[in-house]
Design a protein around this motif. Structure first.
Motif, PDB file in Angstrom:
ATOM      1  N   ILE A 109       2.739  11.222   0.326  1.00  0.00           N
ATOM      2  CA  ILE A 109       1.326  10.839   0.325  1.00  0.00           C
ATOM      3  C   ILE A 109       0.731  11.288  -0.996  1.00  0.00           C
ATOM      4  O   ILE A 109       0.823  12.461  -1.359  1.00  0.00           O
ATOM      5  N   ASP A 110       0.111  10.364  -1.719  1.00  0.00           N
ATOM      6  CA  ASP A 110      -0.436  10.602  -3.054  1.00  0.00           C
ATOM      7  C   ASP A 110       0.724  10.722  -4.054  1.00  0.00           C
ATOM      8  O   ASP A 110       1.881  10.479  -3.724  1.00  0.00           O
ATOM      9  N   SER A 111       0.423  11.114  -5.266  1.00  0.00           N
ATOM     10  CA  SER A 111       1.416  11.106  -6.339  1.00  0.00           C
ATOM     11  C   SER A 111       2.238  12.398  -6.366  1.00  0.00           C
ATOM     12  O   SER A 111       1.808  13.438  -5.881  1.00  0.00           O
ATOM     13  N   PHE A 112       3.432  12.307  -6.964  1.00  0.00           N
ATOM     14  CA  PHE A 112       4.279  13.488  -7.111  1.00  0.00           C
ATOM     15  C   PHE A 112       3.829  14.326  -8.304  1.00  0.00           C
ATOM     16  O   PHE A 112       3.384  13.806  -9.331  1.00  0.00           O
ATOM     17  N   MET A 113       3.988  15.644  -8.163  1.00  0.00           N
ATOM     18  CA  MET A 113       3.674  16.584  -9.234  1.00  0.00           C
ATOM     19  C   MET A 113       4.986  17.124  -9.813  1.00  0.00           C
ATOM     20  O   MET A 113       6.064  16.912  -9.247  1.00  0.00           O
TER      21      MET A 113
ATOM     22  N   THR B 165       0.836  -1.208   0.000  1.00  0.00           N
ATOM     23  CA  THR B 165       0.000   0.000   0.000  1.00  0.00           C
ATOM     24  C   THR B 165       0.865   1.250   0.000  1.00  0.00           C
ATOM     25  O   THR B 165       0.554   2.236  -0.672  1.00  0.00           O
ATOM     26  N   PHE B 166       1.965   1.209   0.766  1.00  0.00           N
ATOM     27  CA  PHE B 166       2.866   2.348   0.859  1.00  0.00           C
ATOM     28  C   PHE B 166       4.137   2.084   0.054  1.00  0.00           C
ATOM     29  O   PHE B 166       4.440   0.942  -0.298  1.00  0.00           O
ATOM     30  N   THR B 167       4.880   3.146  -0.219  1.00  0.00           N
ATOM     31  CA  THR B 167       6.056   3.015  -1.082  1.00  0.00           C
ATOM     32  C   THR B 167       7.256   2.423  -0.348  1.00  0.00           C
ATOM     33  O   THR B 167       8.185   1.919  -0.986  1.00  0.00           O
ATOM     34  N   LYS B 168       7.256   2.514   0.987  1.00  0.00           N
ATOM     35  CA  LYS B 168       8.317   1.938   1.802  1.00  0.00           C
ATOM     36  C   LYS B 168       7.692   1.341   3.055  1.00  0.00           C
ATOM     37  O   LYS B 168       6.501   1.520   3.309  1.00  0.00           O
ATOM     38  N   GLN B 169       8.492   0.634   3.820  1.00  0.00           N
ATOM     39  CA  GLN B 169       8.001   0.064   5.080  1.00  0.00           C
ATOM     40  C   GLN B 169       7.430   1.173   5.947  1.00  0.00           C
ATOM     41  O   GLN B 169       8.059   2.198   6.165  1.00  0.00           O
ATOM     42  N   ILE B 170       6.220   0.959   6.465  1.00  0.00           N
ATOM     43  CA  ILE B 170       5.591   1.956   7.328  1.00  0.00           C
ATOM     44  C   ILE B 170       5.806   1.633   8.807  1.00  0.00           C
ATOM     45  O   ILE B 170       5.877   2.546   9.637  1.00  0.00           O
TER      46      ILE B 170
END
Length: 340
Positions: A201-205, A188-193
């Motif tokens: 949180i959410d996508s990069f702009m 669910t998360f991009t790294k270990q939480i």
């Protein structure tokens, strides 16, 4: 005579909380229906002392229903919200789909309740992002007194903001730390939480900020004042429920910390817990299940002429989502959908 209310996405974290809060606040509903996707058809959910079986959203006719509280993702909302609105049912949407639509009001009742009346353009009202909702409740009464020029906010957001999958991932990874043979990689998360914090949180702009950070900027301007400058850093932390924020505020005029504390004590939806002693502040675990936005650590910022710092904590599933939606429904009933 009460309202007919549909809760859309009733089996999710926010949908279940909406049902709980409708019952807790004794919302004047003659009938409540729980709607979900076909795969959840027949799932039982609680509404006060009643148990409701979910019905299929896909085949549901919203004709004759007064209010629909939507707690589903943007893609599904895009499909079903216009159908409900066209049938004469006012949609209160918790997704991000309509928040930035100029024809859809974005409402936090303690801040801009009067904006509810703009629902007539599309029969839709938007609920803000969870991190924005608690922040603007704290900002608005201070802005009315001294005019806010700039806000710098760092958030510490719980995993429940990512839904049940986020909560499960924190739980599973925490257990796996003590059982090395049961590895639980990040999904669910991009790294270990577990035992970690993630500044993403959410996508990069393109400009380097994330959409979560951009949301806090855009929504604060729409809800409070477009002249306020906001910069945010949003961080996911290993907390199950409850978002925290460290907020630095620069005002146009000087505002003494004692006066700020007094103003906030009188503000709607706010609870000030601010003692300069061990434990004289609120942490996320203490706000779970509460309606209030808690404010602590109010103090002058000596590095600028008109600055204050504060710590703001709230149950993100409540004020950040379900509670705010029900409060919007309450204002809507009082001001627009009055029943004889």
């Amino acid at each position: 005579m009460g309202y007919r209310v549909a809760v859309v996405g009733a089996t999710g974290n926010v949908g279940r909380e909406m049902l709980n809060i409708l019952a807790e606040r004794e919302f004047p509903a003659d009938e409540v229906v729980a709607l979900a996707s076909r795969r959840s058809l027949g799932t039982e959910v609680s509404y006060g002392d009643k148990t409701l079986k979910t019905k299929d959203l896909d085949g549901f006719d919203f004709t004759g229903w007064d209010i629909a509280l939507f707690a589903i993702g943007s893609d599904a909302t895009k499909q079903y919200a216009p159908k409900a609105a066209a049938a004469g049912c006012v949609v209160i949407d918790n997704s991000s789909l309509y928040r930035y639509d100029p024809d859809v009001p974005l409402v936090v009742p303690e801040v801009n309740a009067e904006a509810v009346m703009g629902y007539t353009k599309k029969n839709i009202i938007a609920n803000p992002n969870c991190s924005t909702a608690q922040m603007v409740v704290a900002l608005k009464p201070l802005h009315d007194r001294a005019r806010i020029r700039r806000v710098v906010v760092s958030t510490y957001q719980s995993v429940s903001g990512a839904g049940k999958d986020g909560m499960d991932e924190l739980w599973d990874q925490t257990k796996s730390i003590y059982n090395p043979t049961d590895d639980k990689p990040a999904k669910t998360f991009t790294k270990q939480i577990a035992f970690n914090v993630i500044p993403h949180i959410d996508s990069f702009m393109e400009d380097g900020q994330t959409r979560e950070e951009w949301k806090m900027v855009a929504e604060t301007k729409k809800i409070v004042d477009k002249a306020i400058k906001v910069t945010a850093t949003c961080v996911r932390v290993p907390v199950f429920v409850g978002h925290s924020e460290a907020i630095n505020i620069e005002f146009e005029d000087f505002l003494d910390e004692d006066e700020a504390r007094d103003i906030l004590r009188e503000a709607p939806g706010v609870m000030v817990i601010d003692k300069r002693e061990d434990g004289g502040y609120v942490t996320p675990i203490e706000c779970v299940g509460d309606f209030a936005t808690f404010i602590s650590r109010i103090r002058q910022d000596p590095t600028i002429d008109n600055g204050l710092n504060m710590w703001v904590v709230s149950d993100n599933l409540r004020k950040g989502a379900a509670l705010n939606a029900v409060q919007i429904a309450e204002v809507l009933g009082q001001r627009a959908l009055k029943k004889a």
